[in-house]
Design a protein around this motif. Structure first.
Motif, PDB file in Angstrom:
ATOM      1  N   GLU A  39      -6.430   0.532  -1.513  1.00 62.08           N
ATOM      2  CA  GLU A  39      -7.558   0.384  -0.668  1.00 62.08           C
ATOM      3  C   GLU A  39      -8.515  -0.862  -1.041  1.00 62.08           C
ATOM      4  OE1 GLU A  39      -9.637   4.097  -0.038  1.00 62.08           O
ATOM      5  OE2 GLU A  39     -10.016   3.407   2.109  1.00 62.08           O
ATOM      6  N   ILE A  40      -8.787  -0.863  -2.329  1.00 62.90           N
ATOM      7  CA  ILE A  40      -9.358  -1.828  -3.020  1.00 62.90           C
ATOM      8  C   ILE A  40      -8.754  -3.319  -3.074  1.00 62.90           C
ATOM      9  CG2 ILE A  40     -10.333  -2.777  -5.460  1.00 62.90           C
ATOM     10  CD1 ILE A  40     -10.851   0.139  -6.088  1.00 62.90           C
ATOM     11  N   ALA A  41      -7.091  -3.263  -3.228  1.00 63.58           N
ATOM     12  CA  ALA A  41      -6.464  -4.381  -2.888  1.00 63.58           C
ATOM     13  C   ALA A  41      -6.407  -4.820  -1.351  1.00 63.58           C
ATOM     14  CB  ALA A  41      -4.893  -4.149  -3.290  1.00 63.58           C
ATOM     15  N   VAL A  42      -6.550  -4.079  -0.469  1.00 65.30           N
ATOM     16  CA  VAL A  42      -6.787  -4.532   0.953  1.00 65.30           C
ATOM     17  C   VAL A  42      -7.997  -5.114   0.871  1.00 65.30           C
ATOM     18  CG1 VAL A  42      -6.837  -3.927   3.408  1.00 65.30           C
ATOM     19  CG2 VAL A  42      -5.145  -2.695   1.833  1.00 65.30           C
ATOM     20  N   GLU A  43      -9.247  -4.559   0.584  1.00 65.85           N
ATOM     21  CA  GLU A  43     -10.473  -4.929   0.669  1.00 65.85           C
ATOM     22  C   GLU A  43     -10.623  -6.584   0.003  1.00 65.85           C
ATOM     23  OE1 GLU A  43     -13.304  -4.052   1.974  1.00 65.85           O
ATOM     24  OE2 GLU A  43     -14.432  -5.814   1.402  1.00 65.85           O
ATOM     25  N   GLN A  56       3.188   4.762   8.143  1.00 62.89           N
ATOM     26  CA  GLN A  56       2.885   3.749   9.221  1.00 62.89           C
ATOM     27  C   GLN A  56       1.073   4.167   9.652  1.00 62.89           C
ATOM     28  OE1 GLN A  56       3.320   3.378  14.047  1.00 62.89           O
ATOM     29  NE2 GLN A  56       5.363   3.859  12.968  1.00 62.89           N
ATOM     30  N   GLU A  57       0.789   5.240   9.429  1.00 58.73           N
ATOM     31  CA  GLU A  57      -0.711   5.331   9.555  1.00 58.73           C
ATOM     32  C   GLU A  57      -1.332   4.847   8.619  1.00 58.73           C
ATOM     33  OE1 GLU A  57      -0.705   9.641   9.060  1.00 58.73           O
ATOM     34  OE2 GLU A  57       0.594  10.108  10.507  1.00 58.73           O
ATOM     35  N   THR A  58      -0.758   4.427   7.285  1.00 57.36           N
ATOM     36  CA  THR A  58      -1.603   4.159   6.247  1.00 57.36           C
ATOM     37  C   THR A  58      -1.559   2.422   6.341  1.00 57.36           C
ATOM     38  OG1 THR A  58      -0.527   5.592   4.748  1.00 57.36           O
ATOM     39  CG2 THR A  58      -1.649   3.764   3.804  1.00 57.36           C
ATOM     40  N   VAL A  89       0.865  -1.102   0.076  1.00 57.02           N
ATOM     41  CA  VAL A  89      -0.055   0.040  -0.013  1.00 57.02           C
ATOM     42  C   VAL A  89       1.048   1.296  -0.040  1.00 57.02           C
ATOM     43  CG1 VAL A  89      -1.953  -1.064   1.216  1.00 57.02           C
ATOM     44  CG2 VAL A  89      -0.250   0.010   2.452  1.00 57.02           C
ATOM     45  N   LYS A  90       0.436   2.278  -0.529  1.00 54.23           N
ATOM     46  CA  LYS A  90       1.048   3.545  -0.399  1.00 54.23           C
ATOM     47  C   LYS A  90       0.353   4.725  -0.154  1.00 54.23           C
ATOM     48  CE  LYS A  90       3.854   6.586  -3.820  1.00 54.23           C
ATOM     49  NZ  LYS A  90       4.221   6.737  -5.231  1.00 54.23           N
ATOM     50  N   ARG A  91       1.145   5.476   0.889  1.00 58.16           N
ATOM     51  CA  ARG A  91       0.438   6.838   1.172  1.00 58.16           C
ATOM     52  C   ARG A  91       0.556   7.908   0.126  1.00 58.16           C
ATOM     53  NH1 ARG A  91       3.052  11.147   4.384  1.00 58.16           N
ATOM     54  NH2 ARG A  91       1.517  11.882   5.886  1.00 58.16           N
ATOM     55  N   MET A 130      -4.434   6.688   2.095  1.00 56.45           N
ATOM     56  CA  MET A 130      -4.102   5.215   1.279  1.00 56.45           C
ATOM     57  C   MET A 130      -4.424   5.553  -0.122  1.00 56.45           C
ATOM     58  SD  MET A 130      -4.931   1.226   1.875  1.00 56.45           S
ATOM     59  CE  MET A 130      -4.979   1.324   3.617  1.00 56.45           C
ATOM     60  N   ASN A 131      -3.638   5.245  -0.855  1.00 58.31           N
ATOM     61  CA  ASN A 131      -3.918   5.310  -2.530  1.00 58.31           C
ATOM     62  C   ASN A 131      -5.259   4.447  -2.608  1.00 58.31           C
ATOM     63  OD1 ASN A 131      -3.333   5.472  -5.331  1.00 58.31           O
ATOM     64  ND2 ASN A 131      -2.747   3.397  -5.264  1.00 58.31           N
TER      65      ASN A 131
END
Lengths: 249, 310
Positions: free
Chosen positions: A40-44, A69-71, A7-9, A35-36
């Motif tokens: 986000e769709i990838a995490v989901e 880290q927040e992302t 993931v990328k911030r 988050m890019n």
């Protein structure tokens, strides 16, 4: 099967970025970061595969400044299991990111890597394909459906002119397009829980990768502005103007 | 300096996107060779040989290249690169899929979607959804580039007399298989190649209304049909109609935006059109800030009127 999700911030997609007057880049001071959206769709998607019993563990990884880290915490709050942060202040290029991710993948041995098709800051659309190349894995880019089946995965891709389905040997890299899913919001209890999920901190040197960019950005400018034209009152006037401009016969 | 251009085709027809890539490749200086990787694609190679500015066509004809799988085509390109200083592809979904795989194998940082060639190593490209334009210089020995088709003139499809050389390649990498394609078939021109585009937005209100009002106007103008992301997300139009930063980038001679408010993401995909017409009932809609001709009013009466009067 373990799933790795990079993931990328990036600047939040609702922010209208402004180009700095000295032409060195865009102004990122006090700008909301998120988050890019494609990530986000990838995490989901990874979470849904875990909910279906196909995935066993979701590891999220980010390469960037300490605040990334927040992302990662956002991804953990959505439902990822643990996180790896590779800290660097260098504005990394896709090739660098792909090299680090390839090393992470060698350590973690995921069955599937899912990531966004592009980041909405540099719009490069390269990392997933480069990562697949470095690992010698197949790639399912711009995915609108991901269906793992035994040691293979069927990926439906959004291509010019419609959809295309490919059948890939696992392990594989999948990059997400907009319509793959609708990411969930993290609930407050899950945000709290995410704070105690494991997050490992690394550096590019830990993976033996030199993050020095190959491309130099020498100038950043605003695109040429288009000025508003005239309002017409009637359809007849519009057709006449278009004919005069030679736009229609 | 010799540049290899990856041809975009469907095994029978050479696609226009290739022509813009040929123009961009020519600006690097030196010879331009065209690679046709496909299956039973001889007609594409023959068409490629006619394109002005192409000095040689390489035809890799093999079942493994028929569906343009990146796992098979990228190693083919990599195997040819000792003879080339740069490789250029159109920034189509196919080019975007294959080229980074080539770049990584060559250990090169790719330059995506260039808008101009400033010199053999310096290019401009859009970042932040086209809200900024970066000038980028590459320090890599070989260049891997994708080209935004709307930013370059198309090379002429006649006047060239290149030789066609058949080549072999690594073949099937055994990693992936093509299963099926579900391509939208339409008698209308393709969005990215159309001279005129009529696009509909959320104001159409339903899929039925979208087709009832947009299609006849498009047909009257001989135009392609596009849509805003809002209309696509609402299910009024299929995914591949979407014009915008996350959809297709277009630059036709005439772009007619019907019931489209003009979100940043849509404007990024069409603001390079030569003439923009906006029809919208909200006179404050951002689309009017980029439109050459704006018509404020109810699209459900104005569009049929326009269709009947053309």
């Amino acid at each position: 099967m373990k799933i790795l999700v990079p993931v990328k911030r990036v600047v939040d997609y609702n922010v209208k970025v402004r180009v700095k007057s000295d032409g060195t880049g865009v102004d990122l001071a006090n700008v909301k970061m998120s988050m890019n959206p494609f990530d986000e769709i990838a995490v989901e998607e990874a979470i849904r595969l875990k909910e279906k019993g196909i995935a066993t563990e979701i590891v999220v990884v980010s390469i960037g400044v300490q605040q990334s880290q927040e992302t990662l915490r956002t991804a953990l709050a959505m439902g990822a299991d643990r996180a790896i942060l590779v800290v660097t202040d260098v504005t990394t290029e896709s090739l660098t990111v792909a090299k680090i991710l390839a090393k992470v993948a060698a350590e973690e041995q995921p069955g599937l890597i899912i990531l966004g098709k592009q980041a909405i800051d540099d719009d490069a659309n390269q990392t997933g394909q480069m990562l697949a190349a470095l690992l010698g894995w197949p790639q399912g880019t711009f995915a609108s459906a991901v269906v793992p089946n035994g040691d293979r995965v069927a990926v439906t891709r959004e291509v010019d002119g419609g959809l295309e389905t490919v059948d890939l040997k696992l392990p594989a890299v999948v990059t997400t397009d907009l319509r793959l899913n609708e990411p969930r919001y993290a609930s407050l209890p899950n945000i709290m829980k995410a704070k105690s999920k494991p997050l490992a901190s690394k550096t590019p040197a830990d993976y033996g990768v030199d993050p020095t960019p190959r491309l130099t950005i020498t100038k950043v400018v605003e695109p040429a502005k288009r000025s508003a034209g005239t309002k017409v009152k009637t359809v007849d006037e519009l057709i006449e103007k278009l004919k005069n401009a030679g736009a229609i016969a | 300096m010799t540049t290899l251009v990856l041809a975009e085709h469907d095994n029978s027809v050479l696609k226009d996107a290739t022509l813009a890539a040929v123009t961009a490749a020519g600006k690097l200086g030196g010879d331009v060779h065209l690679l046709v990787a496909g299956h039973n694609a001889k007609s594409v190679a023959e068409a490629g040989a006619q394109v002005a500015g192409v000095a040689k066509v390489l035809l890799a004809d093999d079942a493994a290249y028929g569906a343009a799988l990146a796992e098979n085509v990228a190693p083919l390109i990599v195997s040819l690169m000792p003879g080339y200083d740069a490789v250029v592809a159109p920034a189509t979904t196919r080019g975007k899929n294959i080229m980074p795989r080539v770049a990584a194998a060559l250990d090169v940082a790719q330059i995506s979607e260039i808008l101009s060639v400033e010199s053999a190593d310096t290019f401009t490209r859009p970042i932040y959804a086209g809200n900024a334009i970066a000038t980028v210089t590459s320090s890599d020995a070989k260049k891997v580039i994708t080209v935004r088709g709307t930013a370059f003139d198309k090379a002429a499809t006649s006047g060239g007399s290149a030789s066609v050389e058949s080549i072999g390649g690594p073949g099937d990498a055994g990693l992936s298989k093509f299963v099926s394609a579900d391509l939208t078939t339409s008698a209308r021109p393709e969005l990215t190649a159309a001279k005129i585009i009529v696009s509909g937005g959320r104001a159409l209100g339903s899929s039925d209304k979208f087709h009832e009002f947009i299609d006849p106007l498009a047909d009257k103008l001989g135009a392609a049909v596009g849509a805003s992301r809002a209309a696509v997300d609402a299910g009024y139009a299929p995914n591949d109609y979407q014009v915008g930063q996350t959809g297709k980038i277009v630059a036709p001679e005439l772009y007619v935006a019907v019931g489209i408010s003009g979100a940043i993401q849509h404007l990024a995909g069409m603001k390079d059109s030569k003439i923009i017409v906006a029809i919208n009932k909200d006179e404050e809609a951002p689309i009017f800030q980029v439109a050459d001709f704006g018509l404020v009013g109810d699209l459900f009466t104005l569009v049929p009127e326009m269709t009947s009067k053309l």
